[in-house]
Design a protein around this motif. Structure first.
Motif, PDB file in Angstrom:
ATOM      1  N   PHE A 133      -3.913  25.069  21.743  1.00 37.74           N
ATOM      2  CA  PHE A 133      -3.706  24.371  22.614  1.00 37.74           C
ATOM      3  C   PHE A 133      -4.054  23.023  22.858  1.00 37.74           C
ATOM      4  O   PHE A 133      -5.040  22.615  22.145  1.00 37.74           O
ATOM      5  N   ASN A 134      -3.348  22.192  23.627  1.00 42.71           N
ATOM      6  CA  ASN A 134      -3.687  20.796  23.677  1.00 42.71           C
ATOM      7  C   ASN A 134      -3.548  20.302  25.210  1.00 42.71           C
ATOM      8  O   ASN A 134      -3.008  20.722  25.908  1.00 42.71           O
ATOM      9  N   CYS A 135      -4.614  19.520  25.544  1.00 41.37           N
ATOM     10  CA  CYS A 135      -4.751  18.876  26.867  1.00 41.37           C
ATOM     11  C   CYS A 135      -4.939  17.524  26.377  1.00 41.37           C
ATOM     12  O   CYS A 135      -6.021  17.177  25.550  1.00 41.37           O
ATOM     13  N   THR A 136      -4.432  16.352  26.904  1.00 43.05           N
ATOM     14  CA  THR A 136      -4.442  14.816  26.604  1.00 43.05           C
ATOM     15  C   THR A 136      -5.314  14.163  27.473  1.00 43.05           C
ATOM     16  O   THR A 136      -5.711  14.613  28.581  1.00 43.05           O
ATOM     17  N   SER A 137      -5.977  13.166  26.694  1.00 44.09           N
ATOM     18  CA  SER A 137      -7.117  12.453  27.159  1.00 44.09           C
ATOM     19  C   SER A 137      -6.451  11.539  28.432  1.00 44.09           C
ATOM     20  O   SER A 137      -5.289  11.312  28.448  1.00 44.09           O
ATOM     21  N   MET A 138      -7.255  10.992  29.431  1.00 39.12           N
ATOM     22  CA  MET A 138      -6.941  10.502  30.530  1.00 39.12           C
ATOM     23  C   MET A 138      -6.681   8.806  29.928  1.00 39.12           C
ATOM     24  O   MET A 138      -6.407   8.151  30.888  1.00 39.12           O
ATOM     25  N   GLN A 139      -6.884   8.634  28.694  1.00 37.41           N
ATOM     26  CA  GLN A 139      -6.768   7.336  28.502  1.00 37.41           C
ATOM     27  C   GLN A 139      -5.268   7.051  28.100  1.00 37.41           C
ATOM     28  O   GLN A 139      -4.608   5.916  28.068  1.00 37.41           O
ATOM     29  N   MET A 140      -4.260   8.021  28.282  1.00 36.81           N
ATOM     30  CA  MET A 140      -2.889   8.044  27.830  1.00 36.81           C
ATOM     31  C   MET A 140      -2.468   9.049  28.971  1.00 36.81           C
ATOM     32  O   MET A 140      -1.933  10.292  28.605  1.00 36.81           O
ATOM     33  N   LYS A 141      -2.071   8.593  30.080  1.00 37.49           N
ATOM     34  CA  LYS A 141      -1.373   9.263  31.214  1.00 37.49           C
ATOM     35  C   LYS A 141       0.085   9.555  30.957  1.00 37.49           C
ATOM     36  O   LYS A 141       0.561  10.564  31.558  1.00 37.49           O
ATOM     37  N   GLY A 142       0.795   8.671  30.279  1.00 36.25           N
ATOM     38  CA  GLY A 142       2.132   8.863  29.952  1.00 36.25           C
ATOM     39  C   GLY A 142       2.418   9.405  28.874  1.00 36.25           C
ATOM     40  O   GLY A 142       3.626   9.601  28.395  1.00 36.25           O
ATOM     41  N   ALA A 143       1.424   8.896  27.688  1.00 31.15           N
ATOM     42  CA  ALA A 143       1.779   9.209  26.172  1.00 31.15           C
ATOM     43  C   ALA A 143       1.372  10.482  25.731  1.00 31.15           C
ATOM     44  O   ALA A 143       0.409  11.061  26.192  1.00 31.15           O
ATOM     45  N   SER A 144       1.646  10.712  24.492  1.00 25.85           N
ATOM     46  CA  SER A 144       0.732  12.065  23.816  1.00 25.85           C
ATOM     47  C   SER A 144       0.231  11.568  22.737  1.00 25.85           C
ATOM     48  O   SER A 144       0.122  10.524  22.035  1.00 25.85           O
ATOM     49  N   ASN A 145      -0.755  12.586  22.297  1.00 28.13           N
ATOM     50  CA  ASN A 145      -1.747  12.612  21.293  1.00 28.13           C
ATOM     51  C   ASN A 145      -1.427  12.871  19.733  1.00 28.13           C
ATOM     52  O   ASN A 145      -0.176  13.337  19.866  1.00 28.13           O
ATOM     53  N   GLN A 146      -2.283  12.846  19.088  1.00 29.54           N
ATOM     54  CA  GLN A 146      -1.887  13.115  17.508  1.00 29.54           C
ATOM     55  C   GLN A 146      -1.431  14.760  17.360  1.00 29.54           C
ATOM     56  O   GLN A 146      -0.634  15.007  16.557  1.00 29.54           O
ATOM     57  N   ARG A 147      -2.077  15.525  17.928  1.00 35.30           N
ATOM     58  CA  ARG A 147      -2.020  17.062  17.812  1.00 35.30           C
ATOM     59  C   ARG A 147      -0.412  17.610  18.121  1.00 35.30           C
ATOM     60  O   ARG A 147      -0.330  18.325  17.393  1.00 35.30           O
ATOM     61  N   ILE A 148       0.224  16.935  19.096  1.00 33.77           N
ATOM     62  CA  ILE A 148       1.646  17.413  19.146  1.00 33.77           C
ATOM     63  C   ILE A 148       2.400  17.201  17.872  1.00 33.77           C
ATOM     64  O   ILE A 148       3.689  17.745  17.874  1.00 33.77           O
ATOM     65  N   LEU A 149       2.072  16.301  16.963  1.00 34.13           N
ATOM     66  CA  LEU A 149       2.845  15.917  15.938  1.00 34.13           C
ATOM     67  C   LEU A 149       2.287  16.708  14.693  1.00 34.13           C
ATOM     68  O   LEU A 149       2.992  17.122  13.796  1.00 34.13           O
ATOM     69  N   ASP A 150       0.912  16.674  14.605  1.00 35.83           N
ATOM     70  CA  ASP A 150       0.295  17.327  13.477  1.00 35.83           C
ATOM     71  C   ASP A 150       0.403  18.992  13.329  1.00 35.83           C
ATOM     72  O   ASP A 150       0.648  19.467  12.314  1.00 35.83           O
ATOM     73  N   VAL A 151       0.334  19.564  14.580  1.00 37.83           N
ATOM     74  CA  VAL A 151       0.525  20.947  14.543  1.00 37.83           C
ATOM     75  C   VAL A 151       1.694  21.344  14.048  1.00 37.83           C
ATOM     76  O   VAL A 151       1.990  22.274  13.068  1.00 37.83           O
ATOM     77  N   PRO A 152       3.181  20.987  14.795  1.00 38.09           N
ATOM     78  CA  PRO A 152       4.286  21.370  14.228  1.00 38.09           C
ATOM     79  C   PRO A 152       4.284  20.920  12.622  1.00 38.09           C
ATOM     80  O   PRO A 152       5.156  21.715  12.040  1.00 38.09           O
ATOM     81  N   ALA A 153       3.827  19.775  12.303  1.00 40.31           N
ATOM     82  CA  ALA A 153       3.954  19.523  10.906  1.00 40.31           C
ATOM     83  C   ALA A 153       3.529  20.511   9.995  1.00 40.31           C
ATOM     84  O   ALA A 153       3.925  20.864   8.840  1.00 40.31           O
ATOM     85  N   THR A 154       2.519  21.316  10.460  1.00 35.69           N
ATOM     86  CA  THR A 154       1.951  22.550   9.679  1.00 35.69           C
ATOM     87  C   THR A 154       2.684  23.783   9.844  1.00 35.69           C
ATOM     88  O   THR A 154       2.289  24.573   9.199  1.00 35.69           O
ATOM     89  N   GLY A 155       3.782  23.798  10.598  1.00 35.50           N
ATOM     90  CA  GLY A 155       4.445  24.883  10.922  1.00 35.50           C
ATOM     91  C   GLY A 155       3.790  25.820  11.804  1.00 35.50           C
ATOM     92  O   GLY A 155       3.722  27.154  11.617  1.00 35.50           O
ATOM     93  N   SER A 156       3.014  25.015  12.853  1.00 42.25           N
ATOM     94  CA  SER A 156       2.308  26.085  13.869  1.00 42.25           C
ATOM     95  C   SER A 156       2.949  25.628  15.047  1.00 42.25           C
ATOM     96  O   SER A 156       3.525  24.569  15.481  1.00 42.25           O
ATOM     97  N   PHE A 157       2.381  26.298  16.089  1.00 44.22           N
ATOM     98  CA  PHE A 157       2.914  26.276  17.424  1.00 44.22           C
ATOM     99  C   PHE A 157       1.731  25.661  18.213  1.00 44.22           C
ATOM    100  O   PHE A 157       0.554  25.906  18.268  1.00 44.22           O
TER     101      PHE A 157
END
Length: 565
Positions: A464-488
């Motif tokens: 599960f991921n919820c993004t910091s309020m320092q990035m209201k329009g952008a995404s954090n690291q987790r949406i890239l790291d998790v798929p890279a490991t073959g995970s959802f």
């Protein structure tokens, strides 16, 4: 004030003896007399190539003899011993620049400006040994820097064309920042040669920095200096001034909010400074602050570290979960920033109120939100922020507000996972939040990003991921790291994700917290669809979103800029 005694002859001071606290008395001339000082005059000085810099006025014999030999040329005198100069009635002529600052870095900065105004000729130090013994830390340091300029004259030698070759050279400011190794690996993957300029501590204004930089620039001829999150860049502008004179580009790559860093660097922009930010929404606010060369560059991931093979590595059984969340509760971070702002306690409730309002505001930048929106609702705290806080305190306030908004938003999102017995990994603030929670959930202490997190993700059916309020329009690291490991990964929607993934087939998002339980329930019970999304998400990451892709994009932007200019 220096304690000294003049020795007189026919009512004229012919020598000076300084009484030192921890040493024997020190004579300016001693038994050598006038000839001792005249001996420092240079034999290979050339007005066409050099700028004379006297390190200490002395008794004035060498200075006056030099002016007689070379009248009407620019001369500098570095001498902070104002009481001695007053006794000797020092009066610089119209061509002499006197530097009397007691801070050596300030002197160095000013003398480089003087050098620039005099055609950037090599600085030629004329060294009075008396001053080297009187204050070695000050005059010895300046002697080292000026001698380096005389030897190399880097102002001329460093003005070579940048980013003209297919594979440029990069000079990396080595720091402890956690992504620095990824940058170096990406350079190696692209065949980009790089060298390191090691940080002694947080900022670069160290006594040996100019010498290090000078030697590397002359020998290595880098196309740019690279730093992460502006690490190592001094707020006084010494480094930026130096890079301007070297005509050496500085690439400052931000993977955190640059507005929460660069507020202390306003007025220190430069045509040689290039800022890369992972959040496109930062570009207008940075332009407004005077930073013109700003580019959008999303985050990336290291697919060697984050890969499906990690699932086969031995792991603690408590890592197995249907749903997991990794993140800080933000309780301690908010409190530390609030304390650093030095706001009065009676304004704390107002602080909490406007922090909550920031979650739902269309404003992306905390500073703009406070002065353009929050001030209309709760003027007291906003006016106090604007009128009573210095820059550092304002920055602490803005950061605290952002973290408090993140805390509230993050809590509202994670609460929606509690029906699924989630595993929450983070500080013990989560135990405070859910102390009276009747539903089952598990807590795990924080785990290290490099050594444990790549192995953790594959053991959760839904990360599960919820993004910091320092990035209201952008995404954090987790949406890239998790798929890279073959995970959802199930993440909150951010507008800039549209340019990174095919939403719905490569990544799954929720737009409101109410959607979270249904999405979790659906993807826990539809394994085939979940695995298809994992596969497509990983393919997209491998194709477009590694750190190697990001460094390649930086090089492309820089080559386009310097080839066009």
């Amino acid at each position: 004030m220096t304690r000294f005694t003049c020795k007189y002859e026919n009512s004229l001071c012919i020598d000076i003896e300084v009484q030192r606290e921890n040493g024997s008395p020190l004579c300016m001339l001693g038994t050598g007399g006038k000839n001792r000082e005249l001996a420092i005059l240079p034999k290979d000085f050339s007005p066409e190539k050099h700028l004379a810099v006297f390190l200490g006025y002395g008794m004035g014999y060498a200075y006056q003899a030099f002016l007689q030999k070379y009248p009407n040329i620019p001369v500098a005198v570095i001498d902070k011993e104002t009481d001695l100069l007053q006794t000797l009635s020092f009066q610089p002529n119209n061509n002499t620049e006197h530097f009397e600052d007691t801070n050596k870095e300030t002197v160095l900065k000013k003398i480089t400006f003087w050098q620039e105004s005099n055609n950037n000729k090599a600085l030629y130090p004329i060294v009075n040994p008396f001053y080297q013994r009187l204050d070695k830390e000050f005059y010895g340091y300046l002697r080292e820097q000026l001698t380096a300029s005389k030897q190399y004259n880097f102002w001329e030698k460093a003005k070579y064309n940048k980013f003209q070759n297919k594979t440029p050279r990069l000079l990396l400011i080595s720091s402890k920042y956690f992504l620095f190794g990824e940058v170096e690996n990406a350079c190696n993957n692209l065949g980009i040669e790089c060298k390191h300029l090691q940080l002694v501590n947080d900022e670069m204004a160290q006594s040996d920095f100019i010498k290090q930089l000078l030697e590397i620039v002359i020998s290595f001829k880098p196309d740019a200096l690279v730093t992460l999150n502006h690490s190592g860049i001094d707020r006084e502008g010494i480094l930026m001034d130096l890079l301007n004179k070297l005509e050496l580009p500085l690439i400052s790559w931000f993977v955190d909010n640059p507005n929460l860093v660069l507020a202390s660097y306003e007025g220190l922009s430069s045509p040689w400074l290039h800022i890369f930010t992972w959040d496109k929404d930062n570009i207008p606010s940075l332009n407004k602050k005077g930073f013109n060369n700003v580019y959008y560059l999303p985050l990336g991931t290291d697919t060697n570290r984050f890969n499906p093979n990690n699932k086969n590595i031995a792991y603690p059984k408590e890592w197995n979960s249907d749903v997991s969340f990794v993140g800080n509760s933000m309780i301690s971070k908010v409190q530390k920033r609030w304390e650093a702002s030095n706001c009065p306690d009676e304004l704390y409730q107002d602080f909490l109120t406007i922090s909550k309002d920031f979650i739902f505001s269309n404003k992306k930048d905390a500073h703009d939100f406070i002065l353009e929106e929050a001030i209309k609702k709760i003027p007291a705290i906003c006016n106090y922020y604007h009128q009573n806080l210095n820059k550092e305190e304002q920055l602490a306030f803005e950061t605290g507000l952002t973290w408090e908004a993140t805390r509230l938003y993050r809590l509202s999102c994670v609460e929606q996972t509690l029906d699924f017995n989630p595993l929450i990994v983070g500080d013990d603030g989560w135990q405070v939040f859910f102390e009276k929670e009747n539903r089952n959930w598990r807590w795990h202490e924080p785990i290290a990003y490099y050594t444990h997190l790549p192995n953790f993700y594959p053991h959760s059916r839904i990360n599960f991921n919820c993004t910091s309020m320092q990035m209201k329009g952008a995404s954090n690291q987790r949406i890239l790291d998790v798929p890279a490991t073959g995970s959802f990964v199930l993440t909150d929607y951010r507008e800039q994700m549209e340019n990174m993934f095919d939403i719905g087939t490569e990544i799954i998002c929720y737009k409101t917290t109410n959607e979270i339980p249904d999405l979790i329930k659906y993807y826990l019970s539809h394994e085939k669809e979940r695995l298809e999304i994992i596969q497509k998400g990983r393919e997209r990451v491998l194709k477009c979103h590694t750190w190697t892709h990001r460094v390649a994009e930086i090089i492309r932007v820089m080559q386009d800029f310097y080839c066009a200019n």
